[in-house]
Design a protein around this motif. Structure first.
Motif, PDB file in Angstrom:
ATOM      1  N   GLY A  52       0.782  -1.234   0.000  1.00 16.22           N
ATOM      2  CA  GLY A  52       0.000   0.000   0.000  1.00 16.22           C
ATOM      3  C   GLY A  52       0.806   1.273   0.000  1.00 16.22           C
ATOM      4  O   GLY A  52       0.287   2.331   0.385  1.00 16.22           O
ATOM      5  N   VAL A  53       2.064   1.224  -0.438  1.00 15.33           N
ATOM      6  CA  VAL A  53       2.929   2.413  -0.358  1.00 15.33           C
ATOM      7  C   VAL A  53       2.915   3.240  -1.640  1.00 15.33           C
ATOM      8  O   VAL A  53       3.634   4.239  -1.741  1.00 15.33           O
ATOM      9  CB  VAL A  53       4.383   2.004  -0.026  1.00 15.33           C
ATOM     10  CG1 VAL A  53       4.453   1.409   1.369  1.00 15.33           C
ATOM     11  CG2 VAL A  53       4.930   1.029  -1.070  1.00 15.33           C
ATOM     12  N   GLY A  54       2.104   2.844  -2.629  1.00 21.03           N
ATOM     13  CA  GLY A  54       1.958   3.683  -3.826  1.00 21.03           C
ATOM     14  C   GLY A  54       2.754   3.246  -5.020  1.00 21.03           C
ATOM     15  O   GLY A  54       2.750   3.935  -6.044  1.00 21.03           O
ATOM     16  N   ASN A  55       3.475   2.129  -4.945  1.00 22.31           N
ATOM     17  CA  ASN A  55       4.206   1.603  -6.103  1.00 22.31           C
ATOM     18  C   ASN A  55       4.384   0.101  -5.913  1.00 22.31           C
ATOM     19  O   ASN A  55       3.876  -0.472  -4.955  1.00 22.31           O
ATOM     20  CB  ASN A  55       5.559   2.304  -6.250  1.00 22.31           C
ATOM     21  CG  ASN A  55       6.399   2.211  -4.985  1.00 22.31           C
ATOM     22  OD1 ASN A  55       6.626   1.123  -4.456  1.00 22.31           O
ATOM     23  ND2 ASN A  55       6.853   3.367  -4.491  1.00 22.31           N
ATOM     24  N   LEU A  56       5.113  -0.520  -6.828  1.00 23.80           N
ATOM     25  CA  LEU A  56       5.339  -1.964  -6.763  1.00 23.80           C
ATOM     26  C   LEU A  56       6.761  -2.304  -6.347  1.00 23.80           C
ATOM     27  O   LEU A  56       7.154  -3.474  -6.380  1.00 23.80           O
ATOM     28  CB  LEU A  56       5.026  -2.610  -8.121  1.00 23.80           C
ATOM     29  CG  LEU A  56       3.591  -2.456  -8.621  1.00 23.80           C
ATOM     30  CD1 LEU A  56       3.437  -3.080 -10.000  1.00 23.80           C
ATOM     31  CD2 LEU A  56       2.610  -3.096  -7.647  1.00 23.80           C
ATOM     32  N   ASP A  57       7.523  -1.307  -5.972  1.00 23.80           N
ATOM     33  CA  ASP A  57       8.921  -1.539  -5.620  1.00 23.80           C
ATOM     34  C   ASP A  57       9.036  -2.253  -4.274  1.00 23.80           C
ATOM     35  O   ASP A  57       8.233  -2.051  -3.359  1.00 23.80           O
ATOM     36  CB  ASP A  57       9.676  -0.213  -5.542  1.00 23.80           C
ATOM     37  CG  ASP A  57       9.685   0.529  -6.873  1.00 23.80           C
ATOM     38  OD1 ASP A  57       9.564  -0.148  -7.914  1.00 23.80           O
ATOM     39  OD2 ASP A  57       9.785   1.769  -6.852  1.00 23.80           O
ATOM     40  N   GLU A  58      10.067  -3.075  -4.173  1.00 22.76           N
ATOM     41  CA  GLU A  58      10.354  -3.706  -2.886  1.00 22.76           C
ATOM     42  C   GLU A  58      10.756  -2.629  -1.887  1.00 22.76           C
ATOM     43  O   GLU A  58      11.468  -1.677  -2.220  1.00 22.76           O
ATOM     44  CB  GLU A  58      11.473  -4.732  -3.050  1.00 22.76           C
ATOM     45  CG  GLU A  58      11.762  -5.524  -1.798  1.00 22.76           C
ATOM     46  CD  GLU A  58      12.704  -6.688  -2.065  1.00 22.76           C
ATOM     47  OE1 GLU A  58      13.488  -7.017  -1.154  1.00 22.76           O
ATOM     48  OE2 GLU A  58      12.660  -7.250  -3.184  1.00 22.76           O
ATOM     49  N   VAL A  59      10.280  -2.769  -0.646  1.00 22.02           N
ATOM     50  CA  VAL A  59      10.538  -1.768   0.383  1.00 22.02           C
ATOM     51  C   VAL A  59      11.498  -2.363   1.406  1.00 22.02           C
ATOM     52  O   VAL A  59      11.148  -3.307   2.125  1.00 22.02           O
ATOM     53  CB  VAL A  59       9.221  -1.335   1.065  1.00 22.02           C
ATOM     54  CG1 VAL A  59       9.506  -0.259   2.112  1.00 22.02           C
ATOM     55  CG2 VAL A  59       8.228  -0.826   0.021  1.00 22.02           C
ATOM     56  N   ASP A  60      12.711  -1.828   1.464  1.00 20.02           N
ATOM     57  CA  ASP A  60      13.755  -2.389   2.317  1.00 20.02           C
ATOM     58  C   ASP A  60      13.721  -1.870   3.743  1.00 20.02           C
ATOM     59  O   ASP A  60      14.325  -2.452   4.644  1.00 20.02           O
ATOM     60  CB  ASP A  60      15.135  -2.115   1.716  1.00 20.02           C
ATOM     61  CG  ASP A  60      15.324  -2.832   0.387  1.00 20.02           C
ATOM     62  OD1 ASP A  60      14.783  -3.949   0.253  1.00 20.02           O
ATOM     63  OD2 ASP A  60      15.992  -2.277  -0.489  1.00 20.02           O
ATOM     64  N   GLU A  61      13.079  -0.744   3.960  1.00 20.46           N
ATOM     65  CA  GLU A  61      12.972  -0.189   5.304  1.00 20.46           C
ATOM     66  C   GLU A  61      11.580   0.418   5.467  1.00 20.46           C
ATOM     67  O   GLU A  61      10.868   0.646   4.492  1.00 20.46           O
ATOM     68  CB  GLU A  61      14.045   0.858   5.548  1.00 20.46           C
ATOM     69  CG  GLU A  61      14.017   2.004   4.568  1.00 20.46           C
ATOM     70  CD  GLU A  61      15.165   2.969   4.794  1.00 20.46           C
ATOM     71  OE1 GLU A  61      15.006   4.141   4.428  1.00 20.46           O
ATOM     72  OE2 GLU A  61      16.209   2.559   5.337  1.00 20.46           O
ATOM     73  N   LEU A  62      11.206   0.673   6.706  1.00 22.03           N
ATOM     74  CA  LEU A  62       9.852   1.153   6.983  1.00 22.03           C
ATOM     75  C   LEU A  62       9.508   2.386   6.152  1.00 22.03           C
ATOM     76  O   LEU A  62      10.264   3.355   6.112  1.00 22.03           O
ATOM     77  CB  LEU A  62       9.705   1.483   8.466  1.00 22.03           C
ATOM     78  CG  LEU A  62       9.613   0.286   9.424  1.00 22.03           C
ATOM     79  CD1 LEU A  62       9.580   0.768  10.856  1.00 22.03           C
ATOM     80  CD2 LEU A  62       8.411  -0.579   9.121  1.00 22.03           C
ATOM     81  N   LYS A  63       8.348   2.312   5.486  1.00 17.79           N
ATOM     82  CA  LYS A  63       7.880   3.419   4.665  1.00 17.79           C
ATOM     83  C   LYS A  63       6.435   3.723   5.022  1.00 17.79           C
ATOM     84  O   LYS A  63       5.629   2.810   5.221  1.00 17.79           O
ATOM     85  CB  LYS A  63       8.004   3.071   3.181  1.00 17.79           C
ATOM     86  CG  LYS A  63       7.636   4.219   2.249  1.00 17.79           C
ATOM     87  CD  LYS A  63       7.928   3.848   0.798  1.00 17.79           C
ATOM     88  CE  LYS A  63       7.586   5.033  -0.123  1.00 17.79           C
ATOM     89  NZ  LYS A  63       7.893   4.716  -1.539  1.00 17.79           N
ATOM     90  N   ARG A  64       6.097   5.004   5.078  1.00 17.61           N
ATOM     91  CA  ARG A  64       4.739   5.399   5.465  1.00 17.61           C
ATOM     92  C   ARG A  64       3.720   4.961   4.417  1.00 17.61           C
ATOM     93  O   ARG A  64       3.963   5.055   3.207  1.00 17.61           O
ATOM     94  CB  ARG A  64       4.628   6.920   5.643  1.00 17.61           C
ATOM     95  CG  ARG A  64       5.395   7.470   6.815  1.00 17.61           C
ATOM     96  CD  ARG A  64       5.289   8.984   6.897  1.00 17.61           C
ATOM     97  NE  ARG A  64       4.082   9.415   7.605  1.00 17.61           N
ATOM     98  CZ  ARG A  64       3.100  10.118   7.083  1.00 17.61           C
ATOM     99  NH1 ARG A  64       3.147  10.463   5.806  1.00 17.61           N
ATOM    100  NH2 ARG A  64       2.061  10.490   7.824  1.00 17.61           N
TER     101      ARG A  64
END
Length: 534
Positions: A52-64
């Motif tokens: 749910g962060v607005g893209n399809l990229d892998e998230v390596d650290e906490l993102k709002r």
């Protein structure tokens, strides 16, 4: 909040700062956390935008997760298909529902079939409803409102939406049929089927029904409308949970029933149950049950003495009989399973004082007490009627639940004569169910206590005890003790004895019987001796 969050990641927050969290994914690699300050963060693989962060990229650290911040999120749910396709839902404290992620069949309820990378509020029929629970199947979703109504959307190839057809639905639709006019207490989903636990303790089911494993009387492979689960006559169910193709149901007397198909993903072994069957009674009374949609996970139960049992798929082995473990919670069971995930969503804590004050009925129904226009039942006491609503009495007292829902031969009647209690006491007793408050005097408190004790309403008993304790005098302590003795109410006797402990000489003058005097003197000495030892 579970200590096990530390096993997945070091979020950099104190446990007290995290309101709720969910760990999910093919290997337990995705995390979403909600902080007490209403900030929401995620990290992980993010397939189909499940974070749910607005893209399809892998998230390596906490993102709002911007769209969820400030929304008062209190619950998170995950729909799983093939272990790497997830549709996500979040419920706010106000009852709004947000959805995002995989959406190939419209399971997000947003009117499209497109994957959604940001949490989006579900509107339509739910716009002005307060949602209190969501349940996710493989490609479909159920929502339960505060009014006890069920709304469904998503894939409907097997009738799992319960709408009388097999048409997919991109927006929430109310489930009717047998659920019309009925209060639903909770919902649960298998991969292709759905279940509703009614407020009466009965269960309805619909959807995929191969070999009749919905447990209903229907023989159709696809049941498109709710139908009653049979084989539980005389049983009151208090909880249901689903795995992909089987269901567990916990009765109010602590027994677990199961039906469906249980299989071992690492072998060809399968167990088919097309009717509710008691798993075992050797565990003793069970107070909680758990299952997930991960085929490699076990089922689990916690007994009244807090022992945790597991069975089913346990580390690749098919365990047919529940075995006791060293775990202390469901969190530990599923944190050590493969994949490691959270089971409970770490709900916001309610303090003991807040839980005692929490009384939804008292907020909603005080104005309808003793109203003959809306009531469906009446007690006749001393020739006068007191009008009530069965469903409210069922919700707050197991005695009334058994009376109105059990095998009582007159359960269909509209009136019942009460002969053993006074009108004033019984009126005050029933009014408490609607208001959660007391406004009677100390003189009436003993009679109300007697009624509450008969109907096992323990919270009202405690209220009456406080009133009686505050109103104790040298003149009435002896009377109260004698009445408590006749009732066999040891807790009230204790109140009197403690009062007499410091004033027993004066109180003795108010006892007419020498036997009673000796009895109270002995009780006072017992309490005094016990106090010295402690």
């Amino acid at each position: 909040m579970s200590k096990l969050l530390e096993k997945w990641a070091n979020f950099g927050y104190q446990k007290s700062e995290i309101r709720t969290a969910i760990v999910f994914g093919k290997n337990g690699e995705n995390v979403i956390i909600v902080l007490a300050n209403d900030e929401v963060f995620a990290f992980g693989k993010n397939k189909r935008g499940c974070l749910g962060v607005g893209n399809l990229d892998e998230v390596d650290e906490l993102k709002r997760i911007e769209n969820l911040c400030g929304q008062g999120i209190e619950g998170l749910e995950c729909g799983i298909f093939d272990r790497d396709k997830f549709h996500m839902l979040a419920i706010s404290g106000s009852g709004s529902v947000f959805s995002w992620g995989n959406n190939g069949s419209g399971q997000l309820g947003l009117g499209t079939k497109e994957c959604t990378e940001v949490p989006t509020k579900i509107s339509g029929c739910l716009e002005h409803k307060k949602v209190v629970q969501v349940a996710c199947g493989g490609y479909h979703t159920l929502t339960l409102t505060s009014e006890g109504e069920v709304y469904a959307f998503g894939c409907n190839a097997y009738g799992q939406l319960g709408l009388g057809s097999k048409d997919n639905q991109l927006l929430p639709q109310r489930v009717g049929g047998l659920l019309d006019g009925i209060i639903v207490a909770s919902v649960a989903c298998q991969k292709y089927s759905s279940f509703a636990l009614l407020q009466s303790g009965k269960i309805c089911a619909w959807g995929y029904n191969r070999d009749c494993f919905l447990g209903s009387s229907s023989t159709s492979e696809h049941e498109c409308s709710p139908c009653k689960v049979i084989g539980l006559e005389g049983v009151v169910i208090s909880q249901i949970v689903c795995a992909d193709f089987f269901i567990l149901a916990l009765s109010d007397d602590g027994k677990i029933y199961s039906w469906g198909v249980i299989y071992n993903s690492h072998s060809e072994k399968r167990i088919w149950l097309n009717r509710p069957t008691i798993i075992t009674t050797e565990m003793g009374r069970v107070k909680d049950i758990a299952a997930t949609h991960y085929g490699s996970h076990p089922s689990a139960a916690i007994t009244e003495d807090d022992k945790v049992y597991i069975w089913g798929n346990c580390n690749g082995q098919l365990v047919l009989k529940p075995i006791v473990t060293s775990f202390s919670s469901f969190d530990e069971v599923f944190a050590t399973a493969s994949p490691s995930v959270t089971y409970q969503r770490f709900p916001m804590k309610i303090t003991e004082d807040e839980s005692k004050r929490k009384c939804p009925i008292s907020k909603r129904f005080p104005e309808v007490f003793d109203n003959p226009e809306t009531a469906d039942f009446a007690f006749i006491v001393e020739g006068k009627k007191i009008h009530v609503h069965k469903i409210i009495l069922i919700l707050v007292s197991d005695v009334f639940k058994n009376l109105f829902l059990g095998d009582w031969k007159d359960s269909c009647q509209k009136e019942l004569i009460v002969e053993d209690h006074s009108y004033d006491a019984f009126y005050a007793f029933l009014k408490y169910f609607y208001t959660g408050k007391v406004n009677f005097t100390a003189e009436l408190a003993l009679d109300v206590y007697t009624v509450a004790r008969f109907y096992l309403v323990t919270d009202l008993m405690e209220v009456c005890k406080k009133i009686l304790k505050s109103g104790l005098t040298l003149q009435n302590a002896s009377f109260l003790y004698e009445k408590a003795t006749l009732l066999g109410a040891k807790d009230l006797c204790e109140v009197c004895v403690k009062f007499c402990e410091k004033r027993w000489v004066d109180v003795m003058d108010n006892f007419e019987s020498d036997d009673r005097k000796r009895e109270v003197v002995m009780e006072v000495f017992r309490w005094f001796a016990a106090g010295k030892k402690n």
